[in-house]
Design a protein around this motif. Sequence first.
Motif, PDB file in Angstrom:
ATOM      1  N   PHE A 252      42.160  47.973  38.765  1.00  0.00           N
ATOM      2  CA  PHE A 252      41.223  46.925  39.175  1.00  0.00           C
ATOM      3  C   PHE A 252      41.457  46.484  40.613  1.00  0.00           C
ATOM      4  CE2 PHE A 252      44.858  44.451  38.215  1.00  0.00           C
ATOM      5  CZ  PHE A 252      44.675  43.094  38.479  1.00  0.00           C
ATOM      6  N   ALA A 253      40.355  46.106  41.261  1.00  0.00           N
ATOM      7  CA  ALA A 253      40.367  45.599  42.627  1.00  0.00           C
ATOM      8  C   ALA A 253      39.605  44.280  42.630  1.00  0.00           C
ATOM      9  CB  ALA A 253      39.716  46.601  43.580  1.00  0.00           C
ATOM     10  N   PRO A 254      40.304  43.150  42.455  1.00  0.00           N
ATOM     11  CA  PRO A 254      39.628  41.848  42.326  1.00  0.00           C
ATOM     12  C   PRO A 254      39.453  41.158  43.666  1.00  0.00           C
ATOM     13  CG  PRO A 254      41.954  41.615  41.796  1.00  0.00           C
ATOM     14  CD  PRO A 254      41.756  43.044  42.230  1.00  0.00           C
ATOM     15  N   GLY A 255      38.241  41.208  44.222  1.00  0.00           N
ATOM     16  CA  GLY A 255      37.971  40.524  45.473  1.00  0.00           C
ATOM     17  C   GLY A 255      37.796  39.038  45.273  1.00  0.00           C
ATOM     18  N   ASN A 256      38.002  38.295  46.357  1.00  0.00           N
ATOM     19  CA  ASN A 256      37.807  36.843  46.366  1.00  0.00           C
ATOM     20  C   ASN A 256      38.544  36.154  45.219  1.00  0.00           C
ATOM     21  OD1 ASN A 256      36.814  34.456  47.436  1.00  0.00           O
ATOM     22  ND2 ASN A 256      34.916  34.520  46.236  1.00  0.00           N
ATOM     23  N   LEU A 257      39.842  36.428  45.118  1.00  0.00           N
ATOM     24  CA  LEU A 257      40.635  35.825  44.039  1.00  0.00           C
ATOM     25  C   LEU A 257      40.693  34.303  44.127  1.00  0.00           C
ATOM     26  CD1 LEU A 257      43.706  38.177  43.444  1.00  0.00           C
ATOM     27  CD2 LEU A 257      41.962  37.483  41.794  1.00  0.00           C
ATOM     28  N   ARG A 258      40.458  33.766  45.316  1.00  0.00           N
ATOM     29  CA  ARG A 258      40.486  32.301  45.425  1.00  0.00           C
ATOM     30  C   ARG A 258      39.425  31.647  44.538  1.00  0.00           C
ATOM     31  NH1 ARG A 258      38.445  34.002  50.379  1.00  0.00           N
ATOM     32  NH2 ARG A 258      40.475  33.721  51.363  1.00  0.00           N
ATOM     33  N   ALA A 259      38.404  32.431  44.149  1.00  0.00           N
ATOM     34  CA  ALA A 259      37.365  31.880  43.280  1.00  0.00           C
ATOM     35  C   ALA A 259      37.887  31.557  41.888  1.00  0.00           C
ATOM     36  CB  ALA A 259      36.195  32.859  43.169  1.00  0.00           C
ATOM     37  N   THR A 260      39.015  32.123  41.515  1.00  0.00           N
ATOM     38  CA  THR A 260      39.577  31.813  40.188  1.00  0.00           C
ATOM     39  C   THR A 260      40.004  30.345  40.093  1.00  0.00           C
ATOM     40  OG1 THR A 260      41.802  32.526  40.872  1.00  0.00           O
ATOM     41  CG2 THR A 260      40.380  34.179  39.840  1.00  0.00           C
ATOM     42  N   PHE A 261      40.169  29.678  41.233  1.00  0.00           N
ATOM     43  CA  PHE A 261      40.582  28.270  41.226  1.00  0.00           C
ATOM     44  C   PHE A 261      39.549  27.386  40.543  1.00  0.00           C
ATOM     45  CE2 PHE A 261      40.458  24.075  43.319  1.00  0.00           C
ATOM     46  CZ  PHE A 261      41.711  23.606  42.965  1.00  0.00           C
ATOM     47  N   ASP A 262      38.241  27.670  40.819  1.00  0.00           N
ATOM     48  CA  ASP A 262      37.206  26.821  40.221  1.00  0.00           C
ATOM     49  C   ASP A 262      36.093  27.648  39.563  1.00  0.00           C
ATOM     50  OD1 ASP A 262      36.402  27.700  42.712  1.00  0.00           O
ATOM     51  OD2 ASP A 262      35.524  25.797  43.352  1.00  0.00           O
ATOM     52  N   ASN A 263      36.409  28.864  39.179  1.00  0.00           N
ATOM     53  CA  ASN A 263      35.517  29.657  38.340  1.00  0.00           C
ATOM     54  C   ASN A 263      36.330  30.122  37.145  1.00  0.00           C
ATOM     55  OD1 ASN A 263      33.987  31.684  37.080  1.00  0.00           O
ATOM     56  ND2 ASN A 263      33.004  32.302  38.991  1.00  0.00           N
ATOM     57  N   PRO A 264      36.360  29.328  36.073  1.00  0.00           N
ATOM     58  CA  PRO A 264      37.234  29.633  34.943  1.00  0.00           C
ATOM     59  C   PRO A 264      36.906  30.959  34.269  1.00  0.00           C
ATOM     60  CG  PRO A 264      35.717  27.837  34.394  1.00  0.00           C
ATOM     61  CD  PRO A 264      35.612  28.064  35.868  1.00  0.00           C
ATOM     62  N   ASN A 265      35.659  31.373  34.311  1.00  0.00           N
ATOM     63  CA  ASN A 265      35.311  32.659  33.686  1.00  0.00           C
ATOM     64  C   ASN A 265      35.930  33.830  34.441  1.00  0.00           C
ATOM     65  OD1 ASN A 265      33.801  31.369  31.703  1.00  0.00           O
ATOM     66  ND2 ASN A 265      31.889  31.550  32.838  1.00  0.00           N
ATOM     67  N   TYR A 266      35.920  33.732  35.777  1.00  0.00           N
ATOM     68  CA  TYR A 266      36.548  34.789  36.578  1.00  0.00           C
ATOM     69  C   TYR A 266      38.065  34.769  36.364  1.00  0.00           C
ATOM     70  CZ  TYR A 266      37.162  37.899  40.643  1.00  0.00           C
ATOM     71  OH  TYR A 266      37.458  38.949  41.478  1.00  0.00           O
ATOM     72  N   GLU A 267      38.618  33.588  36.234  1.00  0.00           N
ATOM     73  CA  GLU A 267      40.055  33.476  35.972  1.00  0.00           C
ATOM     74  C   GLU A 267      40.411  34.167  34.655  1.00  0.00           C
ATOM     75  OE1 GLU A 267      43.520  30.031  35.740  1.00  0.00           O
ATOM     76  OE2 GLU A 267      41.445  29.528  35.194  1.00  0.00           O
ATOM     77  N   LYS A 268      39.581  33.992  33.638  1.00  0.00           N
ATOM     78  CA  LYS A 268      39.841  34.636  32.347  1.00  0.00           C
ATOM     79  C   LYS A 268      39.760  36.162  32.468  1.00  0.00           C
ATOM     80  CE  LYS A 268      38.022  30.788  29.566  1.00  0.00           C
ATOM     81  NZ  LYS A 268      36.890  30.339  28.701  1.00  0.00           N
TER      82      LYS A 268
END
Length: 384
Positions: A252-268
Amino acid sequence: MASMLASQCPTLARATVTGRRAAPMAKAVTGVRAAPGNPARNVFLGETSAFSARKPAVARKNAVAAQAKIGDSLEEFLIEATDDIKLRQLMMSLGECIRTIAFKVRTASCAATACVNSFGDEQLAVDLVADKLLFEALTYSNVCEFACSEEVPEPVAMGGEGFSVAFDPLDGSSIVDTNFTVGTIFGVWPGANLKGIKGSDQAASGMGIYGPRTVYCLAIKGYPGTHEFLLDNDGKWVHVKETTEIGEGKMFAPGNLRATFDNPNYEKLVNYYIGEKYTLRYTGGMVPDVFQIIVKEKGVFSNVTSPSTKAKLRILFEVAPLALMVEQAGGASSCDGKCVSALDVDINDYDQRSQVCFGSKVEVARFEEYVYGDSPRFAEVASS
Protein backbone atom coordinates in the motif's frame (compact mmCIF):
# COMPACT_ATOMS: atom_id res chain seq x y z
CA MET A 1 29.28 8.25 -29.51
CA ALA A 2 26.72 9.45 -32.06
CA SER A 3 23.92 7.51 -30.42
CA MET A 4 24.90 8.88 -27.02
CA LEU A 5 24.78 12.44 -28.31
CA ALA A 6 21.44 11.74 -29.96
CA SER A 7 19.98 10.43 -26.71
CA GLN A 8 20.98 13.64 -24.91
CA CYS A 9 20.15 16.25 -27.52
CA PRO A 10 17.02 18.28 -26.69
CA THR A 11 16.37 18.99 -30.33
CA LEU A 12 15.42 15.36 -30.77
CA ALA A 13 12.14 16.31 -29.11
CA ARG A 14 11.38 18.01 -32.40
CA ALA A 15 12.18 15.05 -34.58
CA THR A 16 9.47 13.41 -36.61
CA VAL A 17 9.67 9.78 -37.44
CA THR A 18 8.49 9.82 -41.02
CA GLY A 19 10.69 10.01 -44.05
CA ARG A 20 13.74 8.38 -42.47
CA ARG A 21 15.91 5.97 -44.40
CA ALA A 22 16.75 2.71 -42.75
CA ALA A 23 20.20 2.73 -41.16
CA PRO A 24 22.50 -0.30 -41.26
CA MET A 25 21.52 -3.10 -38.98
CA ALA A 26 22.78 -2.54 -35.45
CA LYS A 27 23.41 -4.68 -32.44
CA ALA A 28 20.52 -6.86 -31.34
CA VAL A 29 18.83 -6.24 -28.02
CA THR A 30 19.56 -9.15 -25.77
CA GLY A 31 18.77 -10.10 -22.22
CA VAL A 32 15.14 -9.01 -22.30
CA ARG A 33 13.17 -11.26 -20.02
CA ALA A 34 10.04 -12.75 -21.42
CA ALA A 35 6.71 -11.92 -19.83
CA PRO A 36 4.38 -14.87 -19.14
CA GLY A 37 3.03 -16.20 -22.41
CA ASN A 38 5.04 -13.62 -24.37
CA PRO A 39 8.55 -14.96 -25.14
CA ALA A 40 11.41 -12.53 -25.53
CA ARG A 41 13.01 -12.09 -28.91
CA ASN A 42 15.88 -10.08 -30.35
CA VAL A 43 15.20 -6.86 -32.20
CA PHE A 44 17.75 -5.27 -34.48
CA LEU A 45 18.03 -1.60 -33.75
CA GLY A 46 18.51 0.79 -36.60
CA GLU A 47 16.62 3.88 -37.61
CA THR A 48 13.47 2.75 -39.34
CA SER A 49 10.33 4.50 -40.38
CA ALA A 50 7.75 4.34 -37.62
CA PHE A 51 4.92 4.08 -40.08
CA SER A 52 6.35 1.85 -42.83
CA ALA A 53 4.91 -1.63 -42.47
CA ARG A 54 7.27 -4.49 -41.67
CA LYS A 55 4.88 -6.80 -43.46
CA PRO A 56 2.20 -6.28 -46.11
CA ALA A 57 -0.88 -4.44 -44.92
CA VAL A 58 -3.12 -7.21 -46.22
CA ALA A 59 -1.22 -9.78 -44.22
CA ARG A 60 -1.58 -7.66 -41.09
CA LYS A 61 -5.31 -7.31 -41.56
CA ASN A 62 -5.71 -11.03 -42.13
CA ALA A 63 -3.73 -11.95 -39.04
CA VAL A 64 -5.89 -13.68 -36.47
CA ALA A 65 -4.50 -11.71 -33.54
CA ALA A 66 -1.77 -9.20 -34.31
CA GLN A 67 -0.15 -8.32 -31.00
CA ALA A 68 2.97 -6.35 -30.16
CA LYS A 69 5.81 -8.51 -28.87
CA ILE A 70 8.18 -8.14 -25.97
CA GLY A 71 11.38 -6.84 -27.51
CA ASP A 72 9.64 -4.69 -30.12
CA SER A 73 10.76 -1.12 -30.65
CA LEU A 74 8.31 1.67 -29.86
CA GLU A 75 7.73 2.17 -33.59
CA GLU A 76 6.87 -1.51 -34.10
CA PHE A 77 4.53 -1.50 -31.12
CA LEU A 78 2.62 1.57 -32.30
CA ILE A 79 2.11 0.08 -35.76
CA GLU A 80 0.33 -2.88 -34.16
CA ALA A 81 -1.46 -0.86 -31.47
CA THR A 82 -3.20 1.78 -33.60
CA ASP A 83 -4.07 2.53 -37.22
CA ASP A 84 -4.10 6.27 -36.45
CA ILE A 85 -0.90 7.66 -37.98
CA LYS A 86 -1.29 10.96 -36.14
CA LEU A 87 -1.56 9.20 -32.79
CA ARG A 88 1.56 7.19 -33.60
CA GLN A 89 3.39 10.41 -34.43
CA LEU A 90 2.26 12.06 -31.21
CA MET A 91 3.30 9.13 -29.02
CA MET A 92 6.68 8.98 -30.75
CA SER A 93 7.24 12.71 -30.26
CA LEU A 94 6.37 12.42 -26.57
CA GLY A 95 8.73 9.45 -26.26
CA GLU A 96 11.57 11.50 -27.74
CA CYS A 97 10.78 14.29 -25.29
CA ILE A 98 10.73 11.94 -22.30
CA ARG A 99 14.19 10.73 -23.29
CA THR A 100 15.45 14.33 -23.32
CA ILE A 101 13.78 15.20 -20.00
CA ALA A 102 15.46 12.17 -18.40
CA PHE A 103 18.84 13.70 -19.25
CA LYS A 104 17.79 17.15 -18.06
CA VAL A 105 16.50 15.81 -14.73
CA ARG A 106 19.99 14.50 -14.03
CA THR A 107 21.59 17.87 -14.70
CA ALA A 108 19.06 20.71 -14.24
CA SER A 109 18.90 22.94 -11.19
CA CYS A 110 16.53 21.96 -8.38
CA ALA A 111 16.44 25.52 -7.06
CA ALA A 112 13.25 27.53 -6.78
CA THR A 113 12.65 30.17 -9.46
CA ALA A 114 10.76 32.64 -7.24
CA CYS A 115 7.80 32.01 -9.55
CA VAL A 116 4.41 30.45 -8.98
CA ASN A 117 1.98 29.05 -11.52
CA SER A 118 -1.63 30.23 -11.74
CA PHE A 119 -2.63 27.54 -9.23
CA GLY A 120 -0.30 29.11 -6.64
CA ASP A 121 2.26 26.28 -6.74
CA GLU A 122 5.94 27.20 -6.47
CA GLN A 123 7.82 26.43 -9.67
CA LEU A 124 11.29 24.91 -9.70
CA ALA A 125 13.81 25.38 -12.48
CA VAL A 126 13.61 21.71 -13.40
CA ASP A 127 9.79 22.03 -13.70
CA LEU A 128 10.15 24.81 -16.23
CA VAL A 129 12.76 22.95 -18.29
CA ALA A 130 10.50 19.90 -18.60
CA ASP A 131 7.49 22.10 -19.35
CA LYS A 132 9.33 23.93 -22.15
CA LEU A 133 10.56 20.68 -23.73
CA LEU A 134 7.07 19.20 -23.80
CA PHE A 135 5.49 22.25 -25.41
CA GLU A 136 8.26 22.23 -28.03
CA ALA A 137 7.79 18.52 -28.73
CA LEU A 138 4.04 18.95 -29.17
CA THR A 139 4.52 21.94 -31.47
CA TYR A 140 6.93 20.09 -33.75
CA SER A 141 4.82 16.92 -33.77
CA ASN A 142 2.42 18.77 -36.13
CA VAL A 143 -0.50 16.70 -34.80
CA CYS A 144 -1.32 18.59 -31.60
CA GLU A 145 -4.02 21.26 -31.64
CA PHE A 146 -3.89 22.53 -28.04
CA ALA A 147 -1.84 21.73 -24.96
CA CYS A 148 -1.87 22.80 -21.35
CA SER A 149 0.13 21.85 -18.30
CA GLU A 150 0.14 22.31 -14.55
CA GLU A 151 2.63 25.13 -15.11
CA VAL A 152 0.62 26.71 -17.98
CA PRO A 153 -2.95 25.56 -17.30
CA GLU A 154 -4.69 27.57 -20.01
CA PRO A 155 -4.64 25.79 -23.39
CA VAL A 156 -2.02 27.02 -25.85
CA ALA A 157 -2.44 26.57 -29.62
CA MET A 158 0.18 24.15 -30.96
CA GLY A 159 -0.53 24.68 -34.64
CA GLY A 160 -1.22 21.04 -35.47
CA GLU A 161 -4.36 19.05 -36.08
CA GLY A 162 -5.63 15.86 -34.49
CA PHE A 163 -5.26 15.81 -30.70
CA SER A 164 -4.94 17.93 -27.58
CA VAL A 165 -2.69 17.07 -24.65
CA ALA A 166 -2.75 17.86 -20.93
CA PHE A 167 0.35 17.08 -18.91
CA ASP A 168 2.15 17.36 -15.60
CA PRO A 169 5.71 18.02 -16.81
CA LEU A 170 7.50 16.76 -13.71
CA ASP A 171 5.35 15.20 -11.01
CA GLY A 172 7.32 14.98 -7.77
CA SER A 173 9.78 17.71 -8.73
CA SER A 174 10.12 18.72 -5.07
CA ILE A 175 11.86 15.38 -4.38
CA VAL A 176 14.30 15.53 -7.30
CA ASP A 177 17.02 16.90 -5.02
CA THR A 178 16.69 13.83 -2.79
CA ASN A 179 17.27 11.63 -5.87
CA PHE A 180 13.87 9.93 -5.61
CA THR A 181 12.12 8.73 -8.74
CA VAL A 182 9.98 11.38 -10.45
CA GLY A 183 8.03 11.42 -13.70
CA THR A 184 5.98 13.04 -16.45
CA ILE A 185 2.24 12.33 -16.83
CA PHE A 186 0.17 13.10 -19.93
CA GLY A 187 -3.27 12.44 -21.37
CA VAL A 188 -4.21 12.65 -25.07
CA TRP A 189 -7.73 13.69 -26.13
CA PRO A 190 -9.01 13.76 -29.73
CA GLY A 191 -9.87 17.20 -31.09
CA ALA A 192 -9.40 20.63 -29.58
CA ASN A 193 -11.13 20.42 -26.17
CA LEU A 194 -9.48 19.98 -22.79
CA LYS A 195 -12.61 20.90 -20.83
CA GLY A 196 -16.10 19.45 -21.03
CA ILE A 197 -14.53 16.03 -21.47
CA LYS A 198 -14.06 12.79 -19.53
CA GLY A 199 -11.08 10.57 -18.93
CA SER A 200 -12.84 7.88 -20.94
CA ASP A 201 -12.57 10.15 -24.00
CA GLN A 202 -8.77 9.82 -24.03
CA ALA A 203 -7.15 8.25 -27.07
CA ALA A 204 -4.03 7.42 -25.06
CA SER A 205 -2.10 8.32 -21.94
CA GLY A 206 1.39 7.77 -20.67
CA MET A 207 4.08 8.59 -18.19
CA GLY A 208 7.85 8.91 -18.22
CA ILE A 209 9.56 7.48 -15.16
CA TYR A 210 12.98 8.90 -14.29
CA GLY A 211 14.75 6.72 -11.77
CA PRO A 212 17.57 4.15 -11.84
CA ARG A 213 15.99 3.18 -15.17
CA THR A 214 14.24 5.48 -17.63
CA VAL A 215 10.87 4.02 -18.61
CA TYR A 216 8.07 5.10 -20.93
CA CYS A 217 4.76 3.56 -19.84
CA LEU A 218 1.71 3.99 -22.06
CA ALA A 219 -1.81 2.83 -22.81
CA ILE A 220 -3.64 3.11 -26.14
CA LYS A 221 -7.42 3.11 -25.88
CA GLY A 222 -8.84 0.02 -27.54
CA TYR A 223 -5.55 -1.90 -27.45
CA PRO A 224 -5.18 -4.45 -24.64
CA GLY A 225 -2.91 -3.80 -21.70
CA THR A 226 -0.55 -1.15 -20.43
CA HIS A 227 2.93 -1.30 -21.88
CA GLU A 228 6.38 -0.54 -20.52
CA PHE A 229 9.31 0.57 -22.67
CA LEU A 230 12.87 0.71 -21.37
CA LEU A 231 15.41 3.24 -22.63
CA ASP A 232 18.40 1.11 -23.59
CA ASN A 233 22.04 2.07 -24.03
CA ASP A 234 21.51 2.88 -27.71
CA GLY A 235 18.90 5.51 -26.87
CA LYS A 236 16.04 3.35 -28.20
CA TRP A 237 12.79 2.42 -26.49
CA VAL A 238 12.42 -1.37 -26.13
CA HIS A 239 9.13 -3.05 -25.15
CA VAL A 240 9.89 -4.98 -21.95
CA LYS A 241 6.55 -5.59 -20.24
CA GLU A 242 2.82 -5.82 -20.90
CA THR A 243 0.41 -5.71 -17.96
CA THR A 244 -3.14 -6.96 -18.42
CA GLU A 245 -4.02 -8.03 -14.88
CA ILE A 246 -3.63 -6.44 -11.46
CA GLY A 247 -4.29 -8.96 -8.74
CA GLU A 248 -4.11 -9.20 -4.98
CA GLY A 249 -1.02 -8.39 -2.97
CA LYS A 250 -0.43 -6.67 0.34
CA MET A 251 1.34 -3.49 -0.74
CA PHE A 252 0.00 0.00 0.00
CA ALA A 253 0.94 3.61 -0.72
CA PRO A 254 -1.19 5.88 1.52
CA GLY A 255 -1.00 9.49 0.38
CA ASN A 256 -1.99 12.43 2.56
CA LEU A 257 -1.75 10.50 5.82
CA ARG A 258 -2.37 13.71 7.74
CA ALA A 259 -6.02 13.29 6.72
CA THR A 260 -6.31 10.40 9.17
CA PHE A 261 -6.33 13.02 11.96
CA ASP A 262 -9.87 14.15 11.13
CA ASN A 263 -11.11 11.53 8.66
CA PRO A 264 -11.92 8.54 10.86
CA ASN A 265 -12.87 6.33 7.92
CA TYR A 266 -9.47 6.82 6.30
CA GLU A 267 -7.84 6.14 9.66
CA LYS A 268 -9.71 2.82 9.87
CA LEU A 269 -8.58 1.88 6.36
CA VAL A 270 -4.92 2.63 7.10
CA ASN A 271 -5.18 0.66 10.36
CA TYR A 272 -6.60 -2.24 8.35
CA TYR A 273 -3.55 -2.21 6.08
CA ILE A 274 -1.22 -2.16 9.06
CA GLY A 275 -3.16 -4.83 10.95
CA GLU A 276 -3.13 -7.11 7.92
CA LYS A 277 0.64 -6.61 7.63
CA TYR A 278 0.64 -4.86 4.26
CA THR A 279 4.06 -3.70 3.06
CA LEU A 280 4.41 0.09 2.96
CA ARG A 281 5.76 1.32 -0.39
CA TYR A 282 5.32 5.09 -0.53
CA THR A 283 7.72 7.73 -1.89
CA GLY A 284 5.56 10.85 -2.00
CA GLY A 285 5.78 10.91 -5.80
CA MET A 286 2.55 9.92 -7.54
CA VAL A 287 4.32 8.51 -10.61
CA PRO A 288 6.40 5.85 -8.82
CA ASP A 289 3.65 5.15 -6.29
CA VAL A 290 1.13 4.34 -9.04
CA PHE A 291 3.62 2.85 -11.51
CA GLN A 292 4.61 0.19 -8.98
CA ILE A 293 1.03 -1.14 -9.07
CA ILE A 294 1.37 -1.72 -12.80
CA VAL A 295 4.87 -3.22 -12.56
CA LYS A 296 4.22 -5.46 -9.55
CA GLU A 297 0.66 -6.21 -10.72
CA LYS A 298 -0.67 -5.69 -7.20
CA GLY A 299 -1.18 -3.10 -4.50
CA VAL A 300 -3.17 0.05 -3.80
CA PHE A 301 -2.58 3.80 -3.87
CA SER A 302 -4.86 6.22 -2.03
CA ASN A 303 -5.02 9.97 -1.52
CA VAL A 304 -7.93 11.09 0.64
CA THR A 305 -9.18 14.44 1.87
CA SER A 306 -10.53 15.55 5.24
CA PRO A 307 -12.06 18.70 6.74
CA SER A 308 -8.57 20.13 7.29
CA THR A 309 -6.80 18.74 4.18
CA LYS A 310 -8.19 19.58 0.79
CA ALA A 311 -7.90 17.67 -2.48
CA LYS A 312 -4.57 18.17 -4.22
CA LEU A 313 -4.60 15.91 -7.28
CA ARG A 314 -5.86 17.39 -10.55
CA ILE A 315 -8.09 15.18 -12.68
CA LEU A 316 -7.05 16.60 -16.05
CA PHE A 317 -3.28 16.49 -15.57
CA GLU A 318 -2.81 13.49 -13.26
CA VAL A 319 -5.82 11.45 -12.22
CA ALA A 320 -7.51 10.75 -15.58
CA PRO A 321 -4.30 9.82 -17.48
CA LEU A 322 -3.17 7.50 -14.69
CA ALA A 323 -6.65 5.96 -14.48
CA LEU A 324 -6.52 4.94 -18.15
CA MET A 325 -3.19 3.19 -17.61
CA VAL A 326 -4.27 1.45 -14.41
CA GLU A 327 -7.63 0.30 -15.78
CA GLN A 328 -6.19 -0.95 -19.06
CA ALA A 329 -3.67 -2.89 -16.98
CA GLY A 330 -6.59 -4.71 -15.34
CA GLY A 331 -6.99 -2.53 -12.26
CA ALA A 332 -9.61 -0.06 -11.10
CA SER A 333 -9.96 3.51 -9.84
CA SER A 334 -12.25 5.49 -7.55
CA CYS A 335 -12.60 9.23 -7.87
CA ASP A 336 -14.43 12.34 -6.75
CA GLY A 337 -15.95 10.77 -3.65
CA LYS A 338 -18.76 9.30 -5.75
CA CYS A 339 -17.70 5.63 -6.00
CA VAL A 340 -17.12 6.04 -9.73
CA SER A 341 -14.18 5.40 -12.01
CA ALA A 342 -11.86 8.35 -12.56
CA LEU A 343 -12.56 7.87 -16.26
CA ASP A 344 -16.25 8.68 -15.76
CA VAL A 345 -15.90 12.05 -14.04
CA ASP A 346 -16.80 15.14 -16.08
CA ILE A 347 -13.81 17.48 -16.34
CA ASN A 348 -15.27 20.97 -16.35
CA ASP A 349 -12.33 22.95 -15.01
CA TYR A 350 -8.58 22.77 -15.59
CA ASP A 351 -7.94 22.97 -11.84
CA GLN A 352 -10.59 20.38 -10.92
CA ARG A 353 -9.24 18.27 -8.05
CA SER A 354 -10.21 15.03 -6.40
CA GLN A 355 -9.37 12.37 -3.89
CA VAL A 356 -8.55 9.09 -5.58
CA CYS A 357 -7.72 5.42 -5.22
CA PHE A 358 -5.93 3.14 -7.71
CA GLY A 359 -5.39 -0.60 -7.37
CA SER A 360 -6.92 -3.99 -7.97
CA LYS A 361 -10.69 -4.23 -8.10
CA VAL A 362 -10.76 -5.83 -4.66
CA GLU A 363 -8.59 -3.10 -3.16
CA VAL A 364 -10.64 -0.29 -4.72
CA ALA A 365 -13.82 -1.96 -3.48
CA ARG A 366 -12.33 -2.13 0.02
CA PHE A 367 -11.33 1.53 -0.21
CA GLU A 368 -14.87 2.58 -1.11
CA GLU A 369 -16.42 0.41 1.62
CA TYR A 370 -14.16 1.87 4.32
CA VAL A 371 -14.11 5.51 3.18
CA TYR A 372 -17.65 5.90 1.77
CA GLY A 373 -19.52 3.04 3.46
CA ASP A 374 -20.45 1.11 0.31
CA SER A 375 -19.13 0.00 -3.09
CA PRO A 376 -22.17 -0.84 -5.21
CA ARG A 377 -20.33 -1.11 -8.55
CA PHE A 378 -18.08 -3.81 -7.08
CA ALA A 379 -20.87 -5.71 -5.34
CA GLU A 380 -19.72 -8.94 -6.96
CA VAL A 381 -16.20 -8.52 -5.55
CA ALA A 382 -15.80 -10.16 -2.17
CA SER A 383 -13.54 -7.85 -0.15
CA SER A 384 -12.59 -8.70 3.36
